[in-house]
Design a protein around this motif. Structure first.
Motif, PDB file in Angstrom:
ATOM      1  N   ARG A 150      19.066  34.885  26.786  1.00  0.00           N
ATOM      2  CA  ARG A 150      18.178  35.719  27.590  1.00  0.00           C
ATOM      3  C   ARG A 150      16.772  35.780  26.993  1.00  0.00           C
ATOM      4  O   ARG A 150      15.773  35.814  27.722  1.00  0.00           O
ATOM      5  CB  ARG A 150      18.769  37.115  27.744  1.00  0.00           C
ATOM      6  N   MET A 151      16.701  35.814  25.668  1.00  0.00           N
ATOM      7  CA  MET A 151      15.389  35.820  25.013  1.00  0.00           C
ATOM      8  C   MET A 151      14.622  34.534  25.308  1.00  0.00           C
ATOM      9  O   MET A 151      13.414  34.561  25.593  1.00  0.00           O
ATOM     10  CB  MET A 151      15.553  35.998  23.504  1.00  0.00           C
ATOM     11  N   ILE A 152      15.294  33.403  25.238  1.00  0.00           N
ATOM     12  CA  ILE A 152      14.644  32.114  25.510  1.00  0.00           C
ATOM     13  C   ILE A 152      14.202  32.048  26.968  1.00  0.00           C
ATOM     14  O   ILE A 152      13.086  31.616  27.288  1.00  0.00           O
ATOM     15  CB  ILE A 152      15.581  30.946  25.153  1.00  0.00           C
ATOM     16  N   ASP A 153      15.059  32.507  27.864  1.00  0.00           N
ATOM     17  CA  ASP A 153      14.727  32.510  29.288  1.00  0.00           C
ATOM     18  C   ASP A 153      13.470  33.353  29.540  1.00  0.00           C
ATOM     19  O   ASP A 153      12.557  32.942  30.267  1.00  0.00           O
ATOM     20  CB  ASP A 153      15.907  33.048  30.090  1.00  0.00           C
ATOM     21  N   ALA A 154      13.418  34.540  28.898  1.00  0.00           N
ATOM     22  CA  ALA A 154      12.260  35.416  29.088  1.00  0.00           C
ATOM     23  C   ALA A 154      10.994  34.794  28.505  1.00  0.00           C
ATOM     24  O   ALA A 154       9.912  34.873  29.115  1.00  0.00           O
ATOM     25  CB  ALA A 154      12.518  36.770  28.453  1.00  0.00           C
ATOM     26  N   ALA A 155      11.111  34.181  27.329  1.00  0.00           N
ATOM     27  CA  ALA A 155       9.948  33.575  26.685  1.00  0.00           C
ATOM     28  C   ALA A 155       9.413  32.399  27.493  1.00  0.00           C
ATOM     29  O   ALA A 155       8.194  32.233  27.661  1.00  0.00           O
ATOM     30  CB  ALA A 155      10.303  33.131  25.269  1.00  0.00           C
ATOM     31  N   VAL A 156      10.322  31.582  28.008  1.00  0.00           N
ATOM     32  CA  VAL A 156       9.912  30.452  28.851  1.00  0.00           C
ATOM     33  C   VAL A 156       9.232  30.969  30.118  1.00  0.00           C
ATOM     34  O   VAL A 156       8.220  30.427  30.581  1.00  0.00           O
ATOM     35  CB  VAL A 156      11.131  29.576  29.187  1.00  0.00           C
ATOM     36  N   GLY A 157       9.780  32.071  30.660  1.00  0.00           N
ATOM     37  CA  GLY A 157       9.205  32.651  31.866  1.00  0.00           C
ATOM     38  C   GLY A 157       7.824  33.236  31.674  1.00  0.00           C
ATOM     39  O   GLY A 157       7.101  33.473  32.653  1.00  0.00           O
ATOM     40  N   GLU A 158       7.428  33.473  30.419  1.00  0.00           N
ATOM     41  CA  GLU A 158       6.066  33.931  30.137  1.00  0.00           C
ATOM     42  C   GLU A 158       5.057  32.786  30.205  1.00  0.00           C
ATOM     43  O   GLU A 158       3.855  33.020  30.270  1.00  0.00           O
ATOM     44  CB  GLU A 158       5.999  34.590  28.756  1.00  0.00           C
ATOM     45  N   VAL A 159       5.568  31.563  30.170  1.00  0.00           N
ATOM     46  CA  VAL A 159       4.682  30.393  30.155  1.00  0.00           C
ATOM     47  C   VAL A 159       4.622  29.708  31.520  1.00  0.00           C
ATOM     48  O   VAL A 159       3.559  29.276  31.964  1.00  0.00           O
ATOM     49  CB  VAL A 159       5.135  29.391  29.073  1.00  0.00           C
ATOM     50  N   ILE A 160       5.769  29.591  32.196  1.00  0.00           N
ATOM     51  CA  ILE A 160       5.821  28.936  33.507  1.00  0.00           C
ATOM     52  C   ILE A 160       6.628  29.781  34.475  1.00  0.00           C
ATOM     53  O   ILE A 160       7.386  30.664  34.071  1.00  0.00           O
ATOM     54  CB  ILE A 160       6.442  27.523  33.413  1.00  0.00           C
TER      55      ILE A 160
END
Length: 389
Positions: A150-160
């Motif tokens: 979930r952390m990776i998903d959220a971090a990626v979602g901050e970029v694209i």
């Protein structure tokens, strides 16, 4: 005189297991470091600029920054401007003052575009593969736990915008397979590397919460495979003795509980196990016989008066009982029994007391056996009655 049994206690452990004159330094979980690497690599992929630092959000909402040890961008074929083809970033794990086997691990994220919108998260070299049920992860998939996902998903979602853009993220850990040899991963069915873990993103130094959780998880994995006997061992030497005692049981049945016997018993009852075997040495057995189900040295001491009472009940004379009561440690009491030729009867009685405590703690839901081994873990010297020695 009838022994009715002690009150049962499972004391809390302090946040840290050591008292230090200065504050201990916290660190970062593999999950937090993998998240930082993923965001850094994706940012580099989008901008074409290698990143030297990256900020991510932790599950509790705190924002933290990580240095990026290495970052590289691979241009698109033909040198097409504005869009790189692939990027990689490395974040080195700092576990703070925690004695973590993954301290210094290079959490590496490699990212590239994909045609389908959304995030495809994969495990690369050094990240374990799940081969057994009971971990809450898909069998055959990477050992990347739910919170880091979930952390990776959220971090990626901050970029694209993942609703319209697709990206593939591969997490790898150089030498992760070597690090995993010092963990319980293989027993849990996680092969080929370490797990990407963490529920808060923060490593609390000398925290034993992760050990307690791993004990409970090991019981869950065992139950998920249909096993109904849990063999609880206090450490490596007792486990070796337990394996010799019960050679026909599969490896997954043997759980190194350390101080967390109560947590293991609770999990065994909840998972519907039917039999419990506890294998330990004199000191831990004495604590359990006194009703203490969390036996860390900061929260419990060996009750030598209990061992003195056991000595008298097993037929020892008054002088021996007094000597045992005045002993320095549980091991010292063991040595006094051995020298007096009373090790087997006193040890058997101690094991029966532990058996009674564990049965009462389990609400009589488990068939319980207890064995005491010598301090080399080489042989069983006493038991609650099932084994000949």
């Amino acid at each position: 005189m009838t022994w009715d049994g002690p009150p049962l206690r499972e004391p809390d452990l302090p946040r840290t297991a050591k008292v230090r004159p200065t504050a201990l330094r916290t660190g970062w979980t593999t999950g937090a470091c993998a998240t930082a690497a993923a965001k850094a690599a994706l940012t580099a992929l989008v901008t074409g600029v290698p990143q030297g630092e990256v900020e991510i959000g932790l599950p509790a909402g705190r924002r933290v920054r990580f240095p990026v040890a290495r970052c590289a961008v691979e241009p698109a074929g033909g040198g097409a401007p504005g869009r790189a083809a692939r990027a990689e970033a490395v974040v080195v794990k700092d576990a703070g003052d925690d004695p973590d086997v993954t301290h210094g691990a290079e959490l590496t994220a490699t990212v590239n575009w994909r045609d389908v919108p959304g995030l495809a998260l994969e495990g690369g070299p050094g990240v374990g593969t799940v081969t057994k049920p009971g971990l809450g992860l898909a069998v055959g998939g990477p050992a990347i736990n739910d919170t880091p996902r979930r952390m990776i998903d959220a971090a990626v979602g901050e970029v694209i915008d993942l609703a319209t853009v697709g990206v593939r993220v591969v997490i790898s850990v150089p030498r992760g397979e070597v690090m995993a040899r010092r963990t319980t991963n293989r027993r849990l069915g996680i092969l080929g590397g370490i797990s990407i873990l963490g529920t808060t993103g923060i490593v609390r130094p000398f925290s034993t919460a992760s050990w307690r959780a791993s004990v409970v998880q090991a019981v869950h994995v065992m139950a998920a495979q249909g096993e109904r006997t849990a063999v609880l061992c206090t450490g490596g030497r007792t486990e070796r003795a337990a394996r010799g005692l019960l050679p026909d049981l599969p490896e997954v049945c043997f759980v190194e509980v350390g101080d967390f016997t109560g947590a293991a018993v609770t999990a065994a009852v909840a998972d519907g196990l039917t039999r419990l075997v506890f294998v330990g040495m004199a000191g831990k057995l004495a604590k359990l016989a006194a009703g203490v189900l969390m036996t860390h040295y900061t929260r419990s001491k060996v009750d030598l008066s209990l061992l003195g009472a056991v000595t008298a009940e097993a037929g020892g004379d008054a002088d021996l009982a007094a000597a045992v009561t005045a002993a320095n440690t549980g091991r010292h009491a063991y040595e006094l029994w051995e020298a007096a030729g009373l090790l087997r009867p006193a040890g058997d009685l101690l094991c029966r007391r532990v058996r009674a405590v564990l049965r009462r703690f389990a609400g009589d839901a488990l068939d319980v056996d207890v064995a005491m081994v010598n301090f080399a873990g080489a042989r069983v010297v006493a038991s609650s009655g099932r084994w000949d020695r």
